[in-house]
Design an enzyme around this catalytic site. Structure first.
Site, short mmCIF file in Angstrom:
data_model
loop_
_atom_site.label_atom_id
_atom_site.label_comp_id
_atom_site.label_asym_id
_atom_site.label_seq_id
_atom_site.Cartn_x
_atom_site.Cartn_y
_atom_site.Cartn_z
N HIS A 115 0.83 -1.22 0.00
CA HIS A 115 0.00 0.00 0.00
C HIS A 115 0.86 1.26 0.00
CE1 HIS A 115 1.03 -0.32 4.26
NE2 HIS A 115 0.77 0.97 4.34
N HIS A 179 4.58 9.96 12.18
CA HIS A 179 3.69 8.86 12.59
C HIS A 179 4.50 7.65 13.03
CE1 HIS A 179 4.55 7.49 8.52
NE2 HIS A 179 3.73 6.46 8.58
O1 LIG Z 1 1.18 -4.73 8.83
C1 LIG Z 1 2.17 -4.78 9.57
O2 LIG Z 1 2.79 -5.79 9.82
C2 LIG Z 1 2.71 -3.59 10.29
C3 LIG Z 1 1.89 -2.41 10.16
C4 LIG Z 1 2.08 -1.70 8.89
O3 LIG Z 1 2.57 -2.19 7.90
C5 LIG Z 1 1.67 -0.39 8.93
C6 LIG Z 1 1.87 0.43 7.90
C7 LIG Z 1 1.59 1.77 8.07
C8 LIG Z 1 1.78 2.73 7.15
O4 LIG Z 1 1.89 2.52 5.86
C9 LIG Z 1 1.98 4.06 7.53
O5 LIG Z 1 1.49 4.43 8.59
O6 LIG Z 1 2.66 4.75 6.77
FE LIG Z 2 3.60 3.75 5.27
#
Ligand SMILES: O=C(O)CCC(=O)/C=C/C=C(\O)C(=O)O
Ligand SMILES: [Fe+2]
Length: 313
Positions: A115, A179
């Site tokens: 993402h 963040h």
């Molecule tokens: O999913 C996971 O194992 C850890 C959490 C994670 O990937 C969070 C991603 C968060 C972002 O993309 C962000 O806050 O930029």
């Molecule tokens: Fe991220």
């Protein structure tokens, strides 16, 4: 060559742990304007600087930055799965150009992206395949990191390559601002988490769902006394945006990775993608005009959420 820039935050929690409807409406409006800008510009190439969150890149071989000649979205956090329209030959030309100018970059002929790359691509273009794209993933999650000056130098070289093209090029940075979502650290990790961080590609649907549930749970308490994560830091975010607005890119050479992690959260380093994008724009055409389209700290999304645009002066 004609060049424009968009830098946007992304969030895993859009649609999964949303803020008040007025805030969503504000963000939707700014994204709709950004998408209309891109549509009007009609890029012939998008160069996207993006992070990865242990979906494509793991500690079995963790590059400071990598350029992809082919990429497939893992479809995490409600993003579209499937292949991106990567401009393979141009990506290879860019890799050669970068290496010839003394900046080392890794190359992948089959990269999984998450993402952190695809949410912004979808938001700006409506799909993963609308325009030819070159993904450049900058390590922003897995310490140790290359210093910020190296990211600026990478961006500058990419900008010099873009300047050689007879094309309309959109440069994108995605991630940040301040963040700290619950992305695990290798140091001090349990054996199971350590194993995941070293080679956790292609998790089962159950394992992916459990990861996402952990992030949602963290979003529900983020910014409250219950959360152990470093909170958003709007002051840091505003100062960073001002630095970009003023074109003071050299100032990132003094950034301390440890201090930023402490003051604004470990994932703030996703702003490395913004540094690279602005450095590329500045180097492609010498000087730029930037605007802040939006900023709001949004705890529900674990995001100091910002959007900026820029173009040559
Ligand atoms: O999913 C996971 O194992 C850890 C959490 C994670 O990937 C969070 C991603 C968060 C972002 O993309 C962000 O806050 O930029
Ligand atoms: Fe991220």
């Amino acid at each position: 060559m004609t060049i424009k820039l968009k830098c946007l935050s992304h969030t895993p929690l859009r649609g999964l742990n949303d803020p008040a409807p007025e805030v969503i409406a504000e963000v939707d409006a700014v994204l709709a304007r950004s998408r209309a800008d891109v549509e009007a510009f009609d890029p012939e190439l998008i160069v996207i600087f993006a992070p990865d969150h242990y979906n494509g890149l793991f500690y079995d071989l963790m590059p400071p930055f990598v350029i992809a000649t082919a990429a497939e979205s893992v479809g995490d956090y409600m993003t579209l799965p499937g292949p991106l329209s990567v401009a393979r030959d141009l990506a290879l030309d860019l890799a050669r150009f970068i290496l010839d100018r003394d900046v080392d970059i890794a190359l992948s002929h089959r990269l999984q992206v998450d993402h952190g790359c695809t949410q912004t691509l979808e938001e700006l273009t409506g799909s993963l395949t609308r325009y030819p794209v070159i993904p450049i993933i900058i390590n922003s999650a897995a310490p140790p990191f290359a210093p910020y000056r190296r990211i600026r130098q990478l961006g500058e070289v990419v900008g010099r390559f873009i300047a050689t093209l007879d094309k309309r090029v959109l440069v994108v940075g995605t991630g940040g601002l301040s963040h700290e979502p619950p992305v695990p650290l290798l140091e001090g990790a349990s054996d199971a988490i350590g194993e995941f961080l070293i080679c956790g590609r292609n998790p089962t649907p159950e394992a992916r769902a459990a990861r996402q549930e952990r992030t949602i749970a963290a979003g529900k308490i983020y910014g409250t006394a219950l959360s152990a994560q470093t909170p958003l830091n709007a002051e840091w975010d505003r100062a960073f945006i001002d630095l970009l607005l003023d074109g003071r890119l050299d100032a990132v050479d003094d950034f301390s990775i440890e201090e930023i992690s402490k003051e604004a959260g470990r994932s703030t380093h996703e702003v490395r993608t913004w540094v690279a994008a602005f450095a590329a724009l500045a180097a492609a055409q010498g000087g730029y005009r930037a605007r802040r389209d939006y900023y709001r700290p949004i705890n529900e999304w674990i995001a100091g959420y910002g959007v900026m645009s820029a173009e040559p002066r």
